[in-house]
Write an enzyme that holds these catalytic residues in place. Structure first.
Site, PDB file in Angstrom:
ATOM      1  N   HIS A  68       4.891   5.474  -1.805  1.00  0.00           N
ATOM      2  CA  HIS A  68       5.215   6.713  -1.085  1.00  0.00           C
ATOM      3  C   HIS A  68       6.596   6.664  -0.409  1.00  0.00           C
ATOM      4  CE1 HIS A  68       1.102   7.297  -1.882  1.00  0.00           C
ATOM      5  NE2 HIS A  68       0.577   6.865  -0.754  1.00  0.00           N
ATOM      6  N   LYS A 122      -0.756   1.254  10.455  1.00  0.00           N
ATOM      7  CA  LYS A 122      -2.059   1.835  10.806  1.00  0.00           C
ATOM      8  C   LYS A 122      -2.264   1.624  12.298  1.00  0.00           C
ATOM      9  CE  LYS A 122      -4.080   1.813   6.344  1.00  0.00           C
ATOM     10  NZ  LYS A 122      -4.070   3.198   5.858  1.00  0.00           N
ATOM     11  N   ASP A 133       0.820  -1.210   0.000  1.00  0.00           N
ATOM     12  CA  ASP A 133       0.000   0.000   0.000  1.00  0.00           C
ATOM     13  C   ASP A 133       0.857   1.265   0.000  1.00  0.00           C
ATOM     14  OD1 ASP A 133      -2.328   1.569   0.148  1.00  0.00           O
ATOM     15  OD2 ASP A 133      -2.262   1.628   2.335  1.00  0.00           O
TER      16      ASP A 133
HETATM   17  C1  BG6 Z   1      -2.845   6.120   0.556  1.00  0.00           C
HETATM   18  C2  BG6 Z   1      -2.971   4.761   1.183  1.00  0.00           C
HETATM   19  O1  BG6 Z   1      -2.020   6.060  -0.580  1.00  0.00           O
HETATM   20  O2  BG6 Z   1      -2.288   7.035   1.484  1.00  0.00           O
HETATM   21  C3  BG6 Z   1      -3.788   4.831   2.452  1.00  0.00           C
HETATM   22  O3  BG6 Z   1      -3.597   3.874   0.270  1.00  0.00           O
HETATM   23  C4  BG6 Z   1      -3.258   5.903   3.378  1.00  0.00           C
HETATM   24  O4  BG6 Z   1      -3.823   3.571   3.100  1.00  0.00           O
HETATM   25  C5  BG6 Z   1      -3.092   7.210   2.640  1.00  0.00           C
HETATM   26  O5  BG6 Z   1      -4.191   6.056   4.447  1.00  0.00           O
HETATM   27  C6  BG6 Z   1      -2.446   8.268   3.508  1.00  0.00           C
HETATM   28  O6  BG6 Z   1      -2.387   9.483   2.831  1.00  0.00           O
HETATM   29  P1  BG6 Z   1      -2.109  10.822   3.623  1.00  0.00           P
HETATM   30  O7  BG6 Z   1      -1.989  11.858   2.559  1.00  0.00           O
HETATM   31  O8  BG6 Z   1      -3.275  11.035   4.540  1.00  0.00           O
HETATM   32  O9  BG6 Z   1      -0.845  10.612   4.394  1.00  0.00           O
END
Ligand code: BG6
Length: 526
Positions: free
Chosen positions: A278, A376, A273
């Site tokens: 990221h 999480k 994920d």
């Molecule tokens: C997404 C994931 O890419 O990024 C999610 O699929 C995650 O699981 C989310 O919650 C978090 O994004 P941000 O911008 O709130 O850090």
């Protein structure tokens, strides 16, 4: 006087303002306001969470900031039996609820004039004919001039059929005067093989330059600030290497659970994920060499070098960790465990926490581990890059007087409280001894700038409409990221065991602490 054209002149001429020339300014000036030329956006998956909470509000915020063309078109494609009017109300409700900038009736009225709805399913060719008719009407009524972007906010399993329908109805075809672009949301596949297959399908329909893969972390202001921090200053680069850096910790912690996303998350897990995309992107930006320019090709070249130089540890058991949240308290909120979440298989072995050590085989980073972790239901929501420095080679103090001294650190906080913190030792005032203790120096976006940062999706949607690709990962980057992750996933699934449980509201499984302890290090408490 002829050069002194207004922004509106250039829009009327169908140019994107990034190509508009003001004789007093260098067109390469990255401070110029960038306004999209005539165009429209079609969203598949318009009733989904992402479209409601992020995409529609981002479109509105762009319009409110004056960055969209006056005749902008927004089309939603979905199965529901809605009229245009019903759809317009649906868009308004979501915008009112989630927009970042103030809701202004005048912005909304103009935007609403270009909103259309097409009812249909992905396998229905006649629905795509209706879509084609709708965008042609937008060209006529709103002056969108054949320029249309298609946003696939849908599961990857639906990409092939939508791509084929777009091709069959002629919608994917760019011409000399009109562009067609496609925006793809992650996950880009499930592993290397499926990512390549996905790429094959999309590239049969769209030219590679028209494909924009969204990694929304790259659209975050603070992630871009990482580039400014490193390359606009003289004082960090000399110490940004193995001579001074002990290790780097990249953390993306969330306090939320999986919410209503069981269908997407179970079987995917934390590493696929967010580490595959990221966190590896953050790592690449932290470790890369200075790009020749901020053009897409130059940035990509440097990120790609880092991703190619990443080495997985031989001993994956000792250098990776997985966890799954169990019930616990988050402040006053009682959180259920992952296996009790609605829609989750009670035997699920999906990890909700993942940590991994990676090394970069380059002269700059030889011997400097990068520790990546995400999870999480952790202690709090925070994303940061912490560069931890080696200790001073010699401390001319009594050891009792430096008891509380840690290592120097530079911490780039991506969110929340965006900013940069430096940790260093300072003399404790008063007293007779030379006592040294850790203190920190803080830069905070909120305090230094009055303007709030745009949402990542505002920046990225605008970039697509302008056709500017620097902030989008390329196929090669996606490919390399899967090559890093695949062996870890294979190793974990070969274990056939349950990830180690950790209580909701804590900082992850004991396994992750043990992983760093083996290297005589510990995780930062963000
Ligand atoms: C997404 C994931 O890419 O990024 C999610 O699929 C995650 O699981 C989310 O919650 C978090 O994004 P941000 O911008 O709130 O850090």
């Amino acid at each position: 006087m002829t050069e002194l054209r207004t922004l509106r002149d250039s829009q009327d001429a169908g140019e994107s303002v990034s190509t508009w020339t003001n004789p007093l300014r260098d067109p390469r000036d990255l401070r110029l306001a960038r306004i999209a030329g005539p165009c429209s956006l079609v969203i598949f998956g318009i009733t989904g969470d992402l479209a409601r909470k992020k995409l529609m509000p981002a479109v509105y915020d762009l319009a409110n900031r004056g960055l969209l063309p006056p005749g902008f078109g927004l089309t939603g494609f979905a199965r529901r039996d809605w009229t245009d009017e019903h759809f317009v109300n649906f868009v308004r409700e979501n915008i009112e609820q989630h927009c970042r900038t103030p809701f202004r009736e005048s912005t909304w009225i103009n935007l609403a004039k270009g909103i259309r709805f097409v009812r249909g399913t992905f396998d229905d060719a006649s629905a795509f004919e209706r879509l084609s008719k709708t965008v042609n009407e937008l060209d006529r009524d709103r002056g969108t001039r054949g320029n249309h972007a298609f946003y696939m906010s849908i599961p990857p399993s639906s990409f092939p059929v939508v791509a084929q329908q777009l091709a069959a109805s002629g919608l994917s075809h760019s011409s000399e005067h009109a562009w067609r672009r496609v925006i793809i949301e992650k996950p880009f596949g499930h592993d290397l093989a499926s990512a390549r297959e996905l790429d094959r399908v999309v590239s049969e329909v769209f030219d590679p330059n028209s494909v924009f893969r969204i990694d929304h972390y790259l659209g975050k202001e603070t992630v871009q600030n990482l580039l400014a921090f490193r390359f606009a200053n003289a004082m960090y680069e000399p110490i940004w290497n193995a001579n001074y850096v002990d290790h780097v910790q990249i953390t993306m912690a969330e306090d939320i659970g999986i919410g209503g996303r069981a269908g997407y998350y179970d079987g995917i897990g934390a590493a696929r994920d967010v580490i595959q995309n990221h966190l590896l992107q953050l790592m690449a930006l932290t470790a890369m060499e200075e790009p020749v320019s901020f053009r897409a090709s130059d940035l990509t070249a440097e990120k790609t070098k880092v991703l190619s130089a990443i080495r997985l540890p031989q001993d994956l058991a000792a250098n990776t960790a997985r966890g799954q949240y169990a019930a616990g308290w988050q402040g006053s909120y009682k959180a259920v465990g992952y296996l009790e979440e609605q829609g989750i298989d009670p035997q699920s072995t999906t990890e909700t926490y993942a940590a991994v050590r990676l090394d970069v085989d380059t002269r700059r980073w030889a011997g400097v581990p990068f520790y990546l972790r995400t999870g999480k239901r952790l202690g709090k929501r925070v994303t940061e890059i912490a560069v931890i420095f080696k200790r001073a080679p010699h401390l001319p103090f009594e050891s009792t007087a430096v008891r509380e001294l840690g290592s120097n650190a530079i911490v780039i906080r991506v969110q929340p409280d965006e900013g940069v913190t430096m940790r260093f030792g300072a003399k404790v005032p008063g007293g007779t001894a030379m006592e040294v203790r850790d203190v920190s120096m803080d830069f905070s976006y909120g305090r230094s700038f009055t303007e709030s940062s745009p949402e990542a999706y505002e920046r990225l949607i605008l970039d697509v409409l302008l056709g500017e690709p620097p902030l989008f990962p390329t196929t090669q980057e996606v490919d390399l990221s899967w090559k890093i992750l695949d062996p870890i996933e294979e190793f974990w699934s070969s274990l056939g065991t349950q990830p180690q449980p950790y209580r909701a509201g804590t900082w992850g499984p004991a396994e992750a602490d043990a992983m760093l302890a083996r290297d005589n290090r510990h995780w930062r408490l963000p």
